[in-house]
Design a protein around this motif. Structure first.
Motif, PDB file in Angstrom:
ATOM      1  N   ILE A  20       0.765  -1.174  -0.013  1.00  0.00           N
ATOM      2  CA  ILE A  20       0.074   0.021   0.149  1.00  0.00           C
ATOM      3  C   ILE A  20       0.893   1.226  -0.043  1.00  0.00           C
ATOM      4  CG2 ILE A  20      -1.917  -1.123   1.198  1.00  0.00           C
ATOM      5  CD1 ILE A  20      -1.336   0.324   3.719  1.00  0.00           C
ATOM      6  N   SER A  21       2.168   1.285   0.439  1.00  0.00           N
ATOM      7  CA  SER A  21       3.056   2.183   0.553  1.00  0.00           C
ATOM      8  C   SER A  21       3.278   2.798  -0.784  1.00  0.00           C
ATOM      9  CB  SER A  21       4.105   2.085   1.226  1.00  0.00           C
ATOM     10  OG  SER A  21       5.088   1.008   0.647  1.00  0.00           O
ATOM     11  N   ARG A  22       3.290   1.887  -1.832  1.00  0.00           N
ATOM     12  CA  ARG A  22       3.558   2.127  -3.207  1.00  0.00           C
ATOM     13  C   ARG A  22       2.411   3.115  -3.855  1.00  0.00           C
ATOM     14  NH1 ARG A  22       7.501  -1.403  -4.808  1.00  0.00           N
ATOM     15  NH2 ARG A  22       7.894  -3.194  -3.452  1.00  0.00           N
ATOM     16  N   VAL A  23       1.425   3.218  -3.352  1.00  0.00           N
ATOM     17  CA  VAL A  23       0.331   4.434  -4.048  1.00  0.00           C
ATOM     18  C   VAL A  23       0.472   5.603  -3.098  1.00  0.00           C
ATOM     19  CG1 VAL A  23      -1.134   2.283  -4.654  1.00  0.00           C
ATOM     20  CG2 VAL A  23      -1.467   3.428  -2.449  1.00  0.00           C
ATOM     21  N   ALA A  24       1.357   5.910  -2.263  1.00  0.00           N
ATOM     22  CA  ALA A  24       1.428   6.939  -1.317  1.00  0.00           C
ATOM     23  C   ALA A  24       1.421   8.048  -2.031  1.00  0.00           C
ATOM     24  CB  ALA A  24       2.621   6.835  -0.367  1.00  0.00           C
ATOM     25  N   ASP A  25       2.216   8.392  -3.324  1.00  0.00           N
ATOM     26  CA  ASP A  25       2.246   9.548  -3.997  1.00  0.00           C
ATOM     27  C   ASP A  25       1.079  10.028  -4.518  1.00  0.00           C
ATOM     28  OD1 ASP A  25       5.019   9.472  -3.384  1.00  0.00           O
ATOM     29  OD2 ASP A  25       5.819   8.484  -4.973  1.00  0.00           O
ATOM     30  N   SER A  26       0.204   9.015  -4.919  1.00  0.00           N
ATOM     31  CA  SER A  26      -0.878   9.515  -5.742  1.00  0.00           C
ATOM     32  C   SER A  26      -2.392   9.399  -4.950  1.00  0.00           C
ATOM     33  CB  SER A  26      -1.055   8.484  -6.919  1.00  0.00           C
ATOM     34  OG  SER A  26      -1.301   7.040  -6.433  1.00  0.00           O
ATOM     35  N   LEU A  27      -2.263   8.756  -3.673  1.00  0.00           N
ATOM     36  CA  LEU A  27      -3.269   8.773  -2.935  1.00  0.00           C
ATOM     37  C   LEU A  27      -4.065  10.223  -2.423  1.00  0.00           C
ATOM     38  CD1 LEU A  27      -5.374   6.804  -1.654  1.00  0.00           C
ATOM     39  CD2 LEU A  27      -4.025   6.868   0.380  1.00  0.00           C
ATOM     40  N   ALA A  28      -3.114  11.083  -2.145  1.00  0.00           N
ATOM     41  CA  ALA A  28      -3.932  12.252  -1.824  1.00  0.00           C
ATOM     42  C   ALA A  28      -4.430  12.831  -2.850  1.00  0.00           C
ATOM     43  CB  ALA A  28      -2.548  13.297  -1.160  1.00  0.00           C
ATOM     44  N   ASP A  29      -3.775  12.971  -3.962  1.00  0.00           N
ATOM     45  CA  ASP A  29      -4.368  13.711  -5.172  1.00  0.00           C
ATOM     46  C   ASP A  29      -5.813  12.728  -5.493  1.00  0.00           C
ATOM     47  OD1 ASP A  29      -4.404  15.559  -7.345  1.00  0.00           O
ATOM     48  OD2 ASP A  29      -4.407  13.816  -8.566  1.00  0.00           O
ATOM     49  N   ASP A  30      -5.712  11.637  -5.673  1.00  0.00           N
ATOM     50  CA  ASP A  30      -6.803  10.711  -5.874  1.00  0.00           C
ATOM     51  C   ASP A  30      -8.155  10.870  -5.011  1.00  0.00           C
ATOM     52  OD1 ASP A  30      -5.642   9.487  -8.067  1.00  0.00           O
ATOM     53  OD2 ASP A  30      -5.011   7.591  -6.704  1.00  0.00           O
ATOM     54  N   LEU A  31      -7.825  11.199  -3.398  1.00  0.00           N
ATOM     55  CA  LEU A  31      -8.758  11.183  -2.654  1.00  0.00           C
ATOM     56  C   LEU A  31      -9.390  12.815  -2.784  1.00  0.00           C
ATOM     57  CD1 LEU A  31      -7.174   9.984   0.565  1.00  0.00           C
ATOM     58  CD2 LEU A  31      -9.310   9.188  -0.398  1.00  0.00           C
ATOM     59  N   THR A  32      -8.632  13.789  -2.994  1.00  0.00           N
ATOM     60  CA  THR A  32      -9.185  15.071  -3.119  1.00  0.00           C
ATOM     61  C   THR A  32     -10.011  15.165  -4.464  1.00  0.00           C
ATOM     62  OG1 THR A  32      -7.105  15.765  -4.028  1.00  0.00           O
ATOM     63  CG2 THR A  32      -7.409  16.062  -1.502  1.00  0.00           C
ATOM     64  N   GLN A  33      -9.494  14.539  -5.481  1.00  0.00           N
ATOM     65  CA  GLN A  33     -10.282  14.759  -6.757  1.00  0.00           C
ATOM     66  C   GLN A  33     -11.493  13.742  -6.683  1.00  0.00           C
ATOM     67  OE1 GLN A  33      -9.232  16.758  -9.307  1.00  0.00           O
ATOM     68  NE2 GLN A  33      -7.568  17.422  -8.104  1.00  0.00           N
ATOM     69  N   GLY A 128       5.219  18.628   2.611  1.00  0.00           N
ATOM     70  CA  GLY A 128       5.857  19.303   1.359  1.00  0.00           C
ATOM     71  C   GLY A 128       5.157  18.549  -0.058  1.00  0.00           C
ATOM     72  N   ALA A 129       5.168  17.217   0.070  1.00  0.00           N
ATOM     73  CA  ALA A 129       4.779  16.624  -1.019  1.00  0.00           C
ATOM     74  C   ALA A 129       3.273  16.998  -1.379  1.00  0.00           C
ATOM     75  CB  ALA A 129       5.004  15.148  -0.870  1.00  0.00           C
ATOM     76  N   ALA A 130       2.576  17.208  -0.409  1.00  0.00           N
ATOM     77  CA  ALA A 130       0.899  17.486  -0.610  1.00  0.00           C
ATOM     78  C   ALA A 130       1.173  19.034  -0.947  1.00  0.00           C
ATOM     79  CB  ALA A 130       0.103  17.267   0.892  1.00  0.00           C
ATOM     80  N   ARG A 131       1.894  19.795  -0.576  1.00  0.00           N
ATOM     81  CA  ARG A 131       1.840  21.355  -1.061  1.00  0.00           C
ATOM     82  C   ARG A 131       2.186  21.124  -2.371  1.00  0.00           C
ATOM     83  NH1 ARG A 131       5.912  23.556   3.473  1.00  0.00           N
ATOM     84  NH2 ARG A 131       4.301  24.197   5.206  1.00  0.00           N
TER      85      ARG A 131
END
Length: 412
Positions: A20-33, A128-131
């Motif tokens: 599940i850590s492999r989707v960390a980079d995209s999860l925040a964007d997926d959730l907000t979108q 920082g990544a979320a920003r």
């Protein structure tokens, strides 16, 4: 309302955390979108935890439950056959308890190695990544920034940093039994991030002299020059010359093809997602230490006095400030309106700048004590009394937020 879903080394299998850590980079964007009720999202994936921090719209019917399902639905694919186990083991936290949890995580109090030094930087890099992705929010910004202050206060007061706790040091403690003389052992670092820098310090503390580094991103030369070690340009050749290999990167996976046969070597994988394919353990002469094995040996040392109390107090103060903010803003707005009217009357009568300055100072003095009291009442769970007093005395109506009363919710 703040919400957090956490899966960590205490409640989730390392193989599941790895996937599940492999989707960390995209999860925040997926959730907000995907979900309009998600105002902001920050995802933290470290060597022993996966956490999604969200700010949710209020009021949101079944807020914590809805948010939990939203995150778990997106983790279902990478979790695969373990999706149901993840649903049963992941823990949901909502409201003010999220801040307590975040502050404890940032301070290393929830880590595999309690008090570890690297986690605070990882928390801030997640922000920082979320920003950069545009997924953070004002509430998340405030909480994450204050988490850094809480960590510094805890380390300064409880003297946790002096213990020098890190996964790298625990791993090298395990390696000590395999090493006769560190000064003669060729060691290879794969990666040039913060873990690599920490590992160099831990190696030199043990007397290691032959330290080399490889980076798939081309930063080995610069990193080597900074730390006075040797840069390598080919991974297989570099591993071939090393007796101990430590992987500290999120960008590369060492496989069987990278391991020459013919000598005994110890490979230590400090990454999540995994930096070393598990099949490497089957290569002749290779001993593989991964996070799961290291975690079994990560003793829980005593921390300096008051570490947990310091972090808990910092979180309580922050939550009180946030809960009291609407009442404080309403009171200050009321005072400012009266001040503006009085200053205008002074100007109409030919008053000078000194009089205006005196009035502004008086307004500040008047608002100070009620501001302090609002935060004190909030910390004591009596904020409604303060809000009622404002309405009774001044006719000030304060928006009441249900988010301030939510407590933690555990899954299961």
């Amino acid at each position: 309302m703040l919400f957090c879903l956490t899966a960590n080394h205490r409640n989730t299998d390392f193989d599941v955390l790895d996937r599940i850590s492999r989707v960390a980079d995209s999860l925040a964007d997926d959730l907000t979108q995907t979900h309009s009720f998600v105002r902001g999202a920050v995802v933290l994936a470290t060597c022993n935890r996966f956490e999604a921090y969200l700010e949710l719209d209020e009021p949101l019917t079944g807020g914590a439950v809805v948010a939990r399902e939203a995150v778990l639905d997106m983790l279902e694919g990478p979790a695969g056959a373990d999706a149901e186990a993840l649903r049963a083991s992941a823990v949901s936290i909502a409201g003010s308890d999220v801040v307590h949890h975040l502050f404890a995580v940032s301070s290393g109090l929830e880590s595999m190695v309690v008090g570890e030094e690297e986690i605070s930087g990882q928390v801030q890099r997640a922000l920082g990544a979320a920003r950069r992705a545009g997924t953070t929010s004002a509430a998340l910004e405030r909480a994450f920034q204050r988490a850094t202050h809480a960590t510094r206060e805890m380390r300064a007061t409880a003297d946790v940093a002096a213990a020098g706790r890190s996964l790298a040091r625990i791993a090298l403690d395990l390696a000590d039994t395999r090493v006769t003389n560190w000064a003669t052992v060729p060691v290879l670092l794969v990666g040039t991030g913060q873990y690599a820098a920490t590992t160099i310090a831990a190696l030199r503390a043990r007397g290691a002299e032959d330290i080399r580094v490889y980076s798939a991103t081309g930063r080995a030369e610069q990193f080597a020059a900074k730390y006075g070690i040797r840069a390598e340009s080919d991974l297989r050749d570099a591993i071939g010359e090393a007796d101990i290999v430590l992987t500290c990167t999120a960008r590369y996976v060492v496989t069987e093809e990278h391991i020459p046969v013919g000598r005994r070597r110890l490979i230590i994988d400090l990454g999540l997602p995994r930096n070393v394919d598990p099949s490497v353990a089957s290569v002749e002469g290779v001993e593989l230490l991964d996070l799961e094995l290291i975690g079994r040996h990560a003793a829980l040392p005593e921390l300096g006095p008051g570490a947990f109390e310091i972090v808990g107090t910092a979180a309580s103060v922050f939550n009180a400030e946030q809960a009291a903010a609407p009442a404080i803003v309403a009171l200050r707005g009321h005072i400012q309106t009266a001040l503006d009217a009085e200053i205008q009357r002074v100007r109409d009568r030919g008053g000078d700048a000194a009089t205006e300055a005196a009035l502004r100072h008086l307004a500040g003095v008047i608002s100070h004590a009620p501001t302090v009291r609002a935060r004190e009442f909030a910390a004591e769970g009596r904020l409604h009394e303060f809000e009622d007093a404002l309405e009774t005395l001044f006719g000030i109506e304060v928006p009441r937020s249900q988010g301030n009363t939510l407590r933690g919710l555990s899954a299961g």
